[in-house]
Motif scaffolding. Structure first.
Motif: not given
Ligand code: PMP
Length: 752
Positions: A347-352, A709-716
């Protein structure tokens, strides 16, 4: 003209011209460039301080003993008519050196071949120096010597720009806490101590001489490499690459140890900081000369680049270059995933899709274990920046002194509370401390129910307020979502007043609907205890509540027993730029405010702020106690956050950079119709993607998040259809960070 006469008499040099050389005026010796009538140049040093003279004599002894072994020039002292290197005169003790011909390394572009030769020459010199001994030189304590970087701590305060000061503080702390305690294990030796590019002579792509032994000291051998590296990097276009040639050149001649290479990055960085502290002090004391300021601009440029560089990748490259196996830096993500699943619930999620294995973070950058650096455009918890030195210092200082609970008297809680409350309307004058936004929401609801003696609550569609049982029951984001059990008893859900694509077209329509619900409850003899909402709905997809909505609804509730709760966990503490709190944006005054996330920059501290009456009615005999809430460490952390917001003017930065960010996103919207809406305030931004048929472009938003993310930028992404790209970066985010995000978005939008 006495100098002229002495030189004539003692050295048979007929002087044409004497020019004083701008040196570091800390030294009491003077330095001159002398030109004789045949246009031959010399350097004259005049010593008036006996200690410096004694050191100069040691320097002379050492140079003359090592010179024959080296195939490049070292400073050569010309002896006087009595065959002595030093000439006592009424003016001080003279020492005349030949002026070495050549170009300085500082005057040429870096090239790998030359840098490798520099490494080799530095190593050859080092080999000779390692065989030398001098008690006088060993006893020296120079602030330039990296091992004495602590001498420069006091000078950090002279760096006037707080945004720059934090960089130096961070790296100096890193040296003090992580490097210095381990240094005693490393090789010691006499070192030149100042292999800067103005002390290296070159000719035809060869190193022809090394001059200025005035900073010779006994230090750690690796510091010699660090100092040479520092100056080469400062003038490099590609510092993290150029440096490898130098280090390799050194290592091939005088092998470095793996452990020495591992701390080399920190040592280089510390030397840059020493130099920057020195320049700042000189500037503040108005004693700056061209000589002392020469490295300042380059130093800042390099330090700014440094924070964008993953420390693991730099250390790994250094080790690889020198032929060491650096497997410890190659982490196994699959193994880490398995380990996590073994010990925790799914139930703990991971981003990406492919999660990021994080190692460290600094300000608006995050570093993974695979050598990548991410621009953090997403994380609003490290509000003043990841690992901010002021916050870390505050925490560790207080942790070493006292950490206890609110059943004792201590000053930190009162001091912080007074400061925090000064940011609120005077009516909101009491604060309770807990450790999470969830606990704060929970308490806020308890306060409201206790005060009004009612149970029912009005909540906002898509709202999220926390993970406790109460938190879930007031969070449509959860009870309406996957695994949720629907609208609980005692809860009324109001439609989110979303002016982009909500249920109604006008704010009034939403207000009327809410009032109708309140009236319906009234008919059933239900009076809500509270109305809770965020000023901008985060989980709803960064939706600012329609203008006027909150004001009208608050006015309607005025005088009733329904309390107004503003959840500022996401938007508070200056993030919105124009306002410190989100409720100010709507021109309303709540009765209870919930604070969390940014409050401690990641340290778990949260709070509920309320009125005297509400707080008083809660004191009904039952104690309120939170083991950790309001402890001295948390209060010091929170205090450091507020002080940093003020000192670095981060609310202003959120306003300026936020507007720039929003404007740029709106420009993209004009070009790309898939961008349905751009909204937000300050550094709390949402971009909603909508298909041509008006349906939510959920898959597209997901792709764009992964592309970033592939461009090394974190968003959501978030919102009811998960089609809103969210950006809420640390408030130190700058315009060039924005440019990078916009460029990456543009590339993706163009392709599709
Ligand atoms: N309120 C809001 C608006 C939030 O966004 C959150 C967390 N996402 C919470 C409350 C709960 O805070 P925490 O995770 O610290 O318990």
């Amino acid at each position: 003209m006495i100098i002229k006469e002495i030189l004539q008499k003692e050295y048979a040099v007929s002087v044409k011209e004497i020019t004083e050389i701008d040196g570091d005026i800390n030294y009491s010796n003077r330095k001159y460039l002398i030109q004789d009538i045949d246009n031959i140049n010399y350097i004259l040093q005049i010593y008036s301080d006996p200690d410096e003279l004694a050191l100069a004599k040691e320097e002379e002894r050492i140079i003359s003993s090592i010179t024959p072994q080296l195939d490049f020039y070292l400073p050569e002292t010309i002896t006087n008519s009595h065959n002595n290197a030093f000439t006592p005169t009424g003016e001080g003790v003279f020492r005349l050196k030949r002026y070495l011909k050549g170009t300085f390394l500082s005057e040429t572009e870096n090239n790998p071949n030359l840098l490798s030769k520099l490494g080799k020459c530095a190593a050859l010199l080092q080999r000779e120096l390692s065989a030398q001994k001098s008690d006088k030189i060993s006893a020296r304590r120079l602030f330039w010597d990296i091992q004495y970087a602590n001498f420069s701590f006091d000078k950090i305060k002279y760096i006037s720009d707080p945004g720059l000061r934090k960089l130096v503080s961070y790296y100096m702390n890193l040296f003090r806490d992580n490097v210095l305690p381990e240094l005693y294990k490393y090789r010691r030796s006499l070192i030149h101590g100042d292999l800067n590019c103005d002390n290296i002579l070159i000719e035809n792509n060869r190193i022809t001489g090394i001059i200025d032994f005035g900073d010779m000291s006994e230090s750690y051998l690796i510091n010699e490499v660090a100092i040479a590296s520092c100056y080469v990097m400062m003038k490099a276009d590609n510092p993290f690459k150029d440096i490898l040639s130098l280090v390799q050149g050194f290592h091939n001649t005088l092998p470095l140890k793996k452990e020495e290479l591992k701390i080399l990055p920190e040592l280089i960085c510390t030397r840059i900081c020493i130099s920057l502290c020195n320049s700042a002090e000189k500037k503040a004391n108005k004693t700056a000369t061209d000589y002392t300021m020469v490295s300042e601009r380059d130093g800042w440029e390099l330090l700014k680049l440094w924070i964008e560089t993953n420390p693991l990748s730099f250390a790994q490259n250094l080790l690889d270059t020198c032929g060491f196996c650096s497997d410890e830096y190659k982490s196994d993500k699959a193994q880490a995933l398995e380990r996590r699943h073994n010990i925790s619930s799914r139930s703990l999620s991971l981003s990406y899709k492919s999660p990021i294995y994080m190692e460290a973070a600094l300000f608006q950058y995050m570093y993974d274990k695979h050598g990548n650096t991410y621009l953090d455009a997403y994380n609003n918890i490290p509000h003043v920046g990841h690992s901010h030195p002021r916050v870390s210092e505050a925490i560790s200082r207080q942790q070493r002194k006292l950490n206890t609970n609110t059943r004792y008297l201590y000053d930190s809680m009162a001091a912080y509370s007074e400061k925090l409350l000064s940011y609120f309307p005077t009516r909101l004058n009491k604060v309770f401390y807990v450790n999470s936004g969830s606990a704060a929401s929970d308490l806020a609801i308890r306060l409201a129910r206790n005060y009004s003696k009612n149970k029912h609550l009005l909540v906002m569609e898509h709202g999220y307020h926390g993970n406790t049982s109460t938190g879930i029951s007031i969070s449509p984001y959860k009870f309406d979502g996957k695994g949720g059990s629907g609208l609980p008893e005692n809860i009324s859900k109001l439609s989110l007043p979303n002016m982009y694509n909500g249920k109604f077209d006008t704010p009034d329509a939403y207000v009327n609907e809410a009032i109708a619900e309140i009236k319906r409850l009234e008919i059933n003899n239900i009076s809500p205890a509270a109305f809770i909402t965020e000023p901008i709905s985060g989980c709803g997809g960064q939706v600012p509540l329609a203008p006027g909505y909150l004001n009208s609804l608050y006015s309607y509730l005025e005088g009733s027993s329904t309390l107004k709760i503003s959840d500022e966990v996401q938007v508070g503490f200056g993030r919105l730029g124009s306002w410190f709190w989100g409720f100010e944006m709507h021109n309303v005054e709540p009765d209870i405010v919930i604070l969390g996330k940014p409050m401690g920059n990641g340290h778990p501290v949260a709070a509920v702020v309320t009125t005297n009456d509400i707080a008083d009615s809660f004191a009904n005999g039952m104690e309120f106690f939170s083991s950790f809430g309001g402890n001295p460490v948390s209060c010091e952390a929170a205090m450091a956050v507020l002080e940093t917001i003020e000192e670095e003017q981060l609310q202003k930065n959120a306003f300026e950079v936020g507007n720039y960010y929003l404007d740029n996103c709106k420009q993209l919207q004009l070009q790309y119709p898939i961008i349905g809406d751009v909204r937000g305030e300050g550094l709390f931004i949402g971009i909603e993607f909508t298909n041509p048929d008006g349906s939510p472009a959920t898959a597209y938003a997901d792709k764009i998040k992964n592309h970033l993310k592939e461009k090394f930028i974190l968003t959501s992404t978030d919102g009811p259809f998960d089609n809103v790209l969210k950006s809420k970066p640390p408030l130190c985010f700058n315009k060039s960070n924005v440019d990078r995000v916009i460029r990456a978005l543009d590339i993706f939008l163009k392709q599709k």
